[in-house]
Motif scaffolding. Sequence first.
Motif, PDB file in Angstrom:
ATOM      1  N   HIS A  21       0.842  -1.207   0.000  1.00 19.47           N
ATOM      2  CA  HIS A  21       0.000   0.000   0.000  1.00 19.47           C
ATOM      3  C   HIS A  21       0.876   1.256   0.000  1.00 19.47           C
ATOM      4  N   ARG A  22       1.903   1.245   0.844  1.00 18.40           N
ATOM      5  CA  ARG A  22       2.810   2.400   0.941  1.00 18.40           C
ATOM      6  C   ARG A  22       3.529   2.617  -0.390  1.00 18.40           C
ATOM      7  N   ASP A  23       3.942   1.537  -1.074  1.00 23.79           N
ATOM      8  CA  ASP A  23       4.603   1.667  -2.376  1.00 23.79           C
ATOM      9  C   ASP A  23       3.677   2.336  -3.391  1.00 23.79           C
ATOM     10  N   ARG A  24       2.397   1.950  -3.391  1.00 28.76           N
ATOM     11  CA  ARG A  24       1.427   2.570  -4.309  1.00 28.76           C
ATOM     12  C   ARG A  24       1.231   4.050  -3.973  1.00 28.76           C
ATOM     13  N   GLU A  25       1.169   4.351  -2.676  1.00 30.81           N
ATOM     14  CA  GLU A  25       1.006   5.739  -2.239  1.00 30.81           C
ATOM     15  C   GLU A  25       2.207   6.587  -2.673  1.00 30.81           C
ATOM     16  N   MET A  26       3.421   6.069  -2.518  1.00 36.00           N
ATOM     17  CA  MET A  26       4.618   6.822  -2.903  1.00 36.00           C
ATOM     18  C   MET A  26       4.682   7.015  -4.416  1.00 36.00           C
ATOM     19  N   ALA A  27       4.288   6.005  -5.189  1.00 36.86           N
ATOM     20  CA  ALA A  27       4.281   6.129  -6.650  1.00 36.86           C
ATOM     21  C   ALA A  27       3.297   7.214  -7.081  1.00 36.86           C
ATOM     22  N   ALA A  28       2.125   7.257  -6.461  1.00 33.76           N
ATOM     23  CA  ALA A  28       1.125   8.277  -6.788  1.00 33.76           C
ATOM     24  C   ALA A  28       1.637   9.667  -6.417  1.00 33.76           C
ATOM     25  N   ARG A  29       2.313   9.789  -5.283  1.00 35.10           N
ATOM     26  CA  ARG A  29       2.854  11.091  -4.863  1.00 35.10           C
ATOM     27  C   ARG A  29       3.959  11.547  -5.821  1.00 35.10           C
ATOM     28  N   ARG A  30       4.835  10.617  -6.237  1.00 34.92           N
ATOM     29  CA  ARG A  30       5.892  10.963  -7.197  1.00 34.92           C
ATOM     30  C   ARG A  30       5.283  11.454  -8.500  1.00 34.92           C
ATOM     31  N   ALA A  31       4.284  10.721  -8.988  1.00 34.38           N
ATOM     32  CA  ALA A  31       3.638  11.084 -10.257  1.00 34.38           C
ATOM     33  C   ALA A  31       2.967  12.450 -10.172  1.00 34.38           C
ATOM     34  N   ALA A  32       2.475  12.816  -9.006  1.00 37.45           N
ATOM     35  CA  ALA A  32       1.792  14.104  -8.825  1.00 37.45           C
ATOM     36  C   ALA A  32       2.770  15.220  -8.453  1.00 37.45           C
TER      37      ALA A  32
END
Length: 145
Positions: A21-32
């Motif tokens: 879950h944390r990996d998905r959250e970090m990927a979304a934050r990087r993309a944004a």
Amino acid sequence: MAIHIVKLCVGVSSVDELEAHRDREMAARRAAGEPEVAMHVTRMSPARKDEVEAGGSLYWVMSGAIQCRSEIIALEPVTGADGIKRCAIIMSPQIIRTAAAPRRPFQGWRYLKPEDAPRDLTGGGDGGDDMPGELRAKLLELGAW
């Protein structure tokens, strides 16, 4: 002096699941283009904010035991889409596994004194960390740790 927070990790049964879950959250934050910090929003704000921000961690309870923690960076007030004020717990994205510490279910969060906090694991498999999640949960329930 720092103080920690303990919270149930609702809907997550293992540290591996929380890390995914944390990996998905970090990927979304990087993309944004947002800062790579983890955030969890809770209804109540800790009255002991200064102590929590002075080096506290959020200890996560999964499958009946504290199993890991995340270092707290800040506690910030936020307002939800429904207009209700809440508290955003801003954390380091790193998840640190801890020795198992059994906990019964509770609502909200609780303070945790540093002397009562489970120790960090160093990869030695202490507390059955190398066991399948269901087996480890059953052994915790039986009081093995």
